[in-house]
Enzyme design. Structure first.
Site: not given
Length: 359
Positions: A11, A13-14, A109, A137, A141, A167, A188, A319
């Site tokens: 990864g 390039r991320g 986290t 997700y 993890k 991050l 935005k 939220d």
């Protein structure tokens, strides 16, 4: 690690991987290995095995993942669990089969329960239900860190799992549908400011760099206004999801990379395993230990960008977790602390974003 060790940054390039790559280069590591998604599909087990057979990496940073914000997590639940499990299974499995000396697995986290005591210690893992919006997700993890932990316990491997907080930084994802909260806000607010000022050339350059639903800078003003309006961006107003009251912690990506290289160089599994018959929660939180409300973050970005329009909140939208503050006492005890504060980081990422749009 020696300076000429073969180091694979999955990864690279991320947001995360590019920061780790830069951190390694700055420390004098000379044999870095990276592959784009087009060059190596980490979800393809045969391709990953062939890559390890050929390149024989000695150290691995597993920074590759299928990621996104609350919108993407809500829409692509199957992708978030299936694709991340595939990546982790292939890279960790081949690392073991090829005798990799050390692996660093990057999680998130979001692995912690929705109602975890704050700040969240590593031992809060699996103590109560997860936040529903990012549960797939988070489960992927959790599986990754448990895979690392289990290989260590059964086979004596040295795989370290780190859990960074939210991050942001260079090479972030600014896609309005799939990005995390901070880069989405930056884009935005920038676009709303341009629309408010009638700076259509800037709007069109932005959409040429990253179209929204295939609408690029060549589209009519009506088409551009329509698609941006779907994402809450209008002349002089920005609409954000939720109430604005959740608290979030943010870490500059280059600080995170510095922490990852520090851990790879200085921390081994025996230092983390503790004592007792049940060994678990050997992962390490990476964060600042500081938080800000979503509303406060929006106001900070607006002030940095010079945006004077309205910021509203759509309270019919979720939220997410109301508070996600990491306890970073374990990381501090190992000898690392962040350097970049949020105000400095926001100014840096907005400047980086503008530079890419003007080049």
């Amino acid at each position: 690690m020696d300076k000429n060790s073969r180091i694979f940054v999955a990864g690279h390039r991320g947001l995360v991987g590019s920061a780790i790559w830069k951190a390694l280069e700055s420390r004098g590591y000379t044999h870095l290995i990276g592959r784009t998604h087009r060059e190596l599909d980490l979800e393809d087990p045969a391709a990953v095995r062939e890559f390890f057979d050929r390149e024989k990496p000695e150290y691995v940073f597993l920074a590759a993942a299928f990621v996104g914000g609350i919108v993407a997590n809500s829409r692509y639940r199957a992708d978030f669990i299936f694709r991340n499990l595939q990546i982790q299974q292939n890279v960790i499995g081949e690392s073991f089969r090829h005798g990799v000396s050390k692996l660093l697995f990057l999680g998130s986290t979001c692995i912690y329960p929705r109602e975890a005591p704050q700040p969240m210690k590593e031992d809060a893992l699996l103590t109560s239900p997860l936040e529903y919006t990012n549960e797939p997700y988070a489960i992927a993890k959790i599986a990754g860190l448990k895979m690392c932990e289990s290989f260590n316990l059964q086979y004596g491997a040295n795989y370290i799992a780190v859990m960074p907080t939210n991050l942001y930084g260079p090479n972030d994802n600014f896609d309005l549908e799939k990005s995390h909260v901070l880069p989405a806000m930056v884009r935005k607010i920038h676009l709303a400011k341009c629309l408010e000022e009638g700076a259509w050339d800037a709007v069109r350059r932005d959409l040429d760099m990253l179209p929204v639903e295939q609408v690029d800078g060549n589209a009519s003003e009506e088409a551009i206004l329509a698609v941006l309006g779907k994402y809450g961006v209008t002349p002089g107003a920005v609409e954000l999801w939720g109430t604005g009251t959740p608290l979030r912690e943010f870490l500059w990506s280059e600080d995170m990379a510095d922490a990852c290289v520090f851990v790879m160089e200085n921390v081994d599994f025996p230092q983390l395993r503790g004592e007792g018959p049940e060994i678990r929660n050997c992962h390490i939180n990476i964060g600042t230990g500081k938080e800000i409300s979503i509303r406060g973050l929006a106001e900070l970005i607006a002030g940095t960008a010079g945006y004077r329009g309205k910021i509203t909140f759509n309270t019919s939208k979720p939220d997410g977790t109301m508070r996600k503050l990491t306890d970073v006492s374990k990381l501090h005890s190992l000898g690392w602390k962040h350097r970049v504060e949020l105000e400095q980081g926001i100014a840096s990422i907005y400047r980086w974003y503008l530079d890419r749009r003007s080049s």
